[in-house]
Write a protein that holds these residues in place. Structure first.
Motif, mmCIF file in Angstrom:
data_model
loop_
_atom_site.group_PDB
_atom_site.id
_atom_site.type_symbol
_atom_site.label_atom_id
_atom_site.label_comp_id
_atom_site.label_asym_id
_atom_site.label_seq_id
_atom_site.Cartn_x
_atom_site.Cartn_y
_atom_site.Cartn_z
ATOM 1 N N TRP A 19 -9.584 10.435 -6.489
ATOM 2 C CA TRP A 19 -8.265 10.979 -6.153
ATOM 3 C C TRP A 19 -7.186 10.418 -7.082
ATOM 4 O O TRP A 19 -6.272 11.137 -7.494
ATOM 5 N N THR A 23 -4.698 12.550 -9.704
ATOM 6 C CA THR A 23 -3.260 12.329 -9.798
ATOM 7 C C THR A 23 -2.862 11.913 -11.208
ATOM 8 O O THR A 23 -1.816 12.325 -11.718
ATOM 9 N N GLY A 169 0.075 8.120 -3.990
ATOM 10 C CA GLY A 169 -0.238 9.529 -4.235
ATOM 11 C C GLY A 169 0.644 10.135 -5.315
ATOM 12 O O GLY A 169 1.162 9.418 -6.155
ATOM 13 N N VAL A 171 -1.780 12.972 -3.315
ATOM 14 C CA VAL A 171 -3.195 13.330 -3.293
ATOM 15 C C VAL A 171 -3.265 14.852 -3.396
ATOM 16 O O VAL A 171 -2.770 15.565 -2.518
ATOM 17 N N THR A 173 -5.529 18.407 -5.250
ATOM 18 C CA THR A 173 -6.661 18.959 -5.994
ATOM 19 C C THR A 173 -6.543 20.478 -6.048
ATOM 20 O O THR A 173 -6.145 21.089 -5.045
ATOM 21 N N ARG A 204 -7.546 16.968 4.635
ATOM 22 C CA ARG A 204 -8.130 17.473 3.400
ATOM 23 C C ARG A 204 -9.252 18.449 3.727
ATOM 24 O O ARG A 204 -10.154 18.143 4.502
#
Length: 213
Positions: A19, A23, A169, A171, A173, A204
């Motif tokens: 993660w 970032t 973060g 976070v 994707t 998530r």
């Protein structure tokens, strides 16, 4: 402002965290679309969790043991060759660990060192605690800005009053590109700048997606 007039963005990473990798690739995109410059720092999930290993699920414990190796190499590279080598080394490590799915071991680390133009003997620091004091200090510098309840990455930027504003973060994707990267940056800075603002979160539903990296 840094000497080149860009806003410095301090970024703390552990190279084994997927993660943080996502970032960091977004942050490189932000450098293209906003007047910022990333300064890389090492933090460690192994250090973060060493006092609570009994609480860590069994399947993650071995990974945390293996995670000592890459951060020890990264901090040794910084100590022996300067801060400026960290970004290139992180890219070489992260590409192997995450994009290519290589094992977090000596072979991948050695290849990353070669790609980053660093001495091959740095791989020996995977098994040495020579610079653990410096590793812990770098980790503490980042985590003290946000508190113990978070992980990697930590980002810190200058606030309106000159003091740094830091956050864990985001976070996300896959790593946003272009204008989407810029909008996420602008929005993150906006909410992080509000005194007393702590968290936005949702469950998530996707794992790290490296397809656009």
């Amino acid at each position: 402002m840094s000497e080149n007039g860009k806003t410095p963005v301090d970024f703390w990473f552990d190279p084994v965290c997927p993660w943080a990798w996502m970032t960091s690739r977004w942050m490189l995109e932000v450098e293209k679309v906003r007047d910022v410059e990333v300064r890389w720092h090492v933090m460690s999930l192994s250090v973060l969790n060493e006092d609570k290993m009994d609480e860590v699920p069994e399947q993650y414990r071995e990974g945390l043991k293996e995670a000592w190796g890459p951060v020890r190499v990264a901090i040794a590279a910084r100590e022996l060759h300067g801060d400026e080598v960290l970004g290139k080394l992180y890219t070489a490590l992260g590409t192997r660990f995450h994009n290519r799915g290589e094992d977090v071991g000596r072979e991948a680390v050695a290849a990353a060192l070669a790609e980053a133009g660093l001495p091959a003997d740095l791989v020996e620091y995977m098994d040495r605690d020579t610079y653990d004091t410096q590793l812990r200090a770098s980790h503490k510098e980042g985590i003290d800005k946000v508190g113990q309840e978070v992980g990697t990455p930590v980002i810190a930027v200058p606030g309106a009053d000159g003091e740094q504003v830091a956050f864990f973060g985001p976070v996300v994707t896959p790593a946003p590109r272009g204008e989407e990267a810029a909008r996420l940056w602008d929005g993150t800075l906006l909410v992080a700048s509000i005194p007393g603002f702590y968290e936005i979160k949702r469950t998530r539903t996707l794992g790290p997606d490296f397809s656009n990296l």
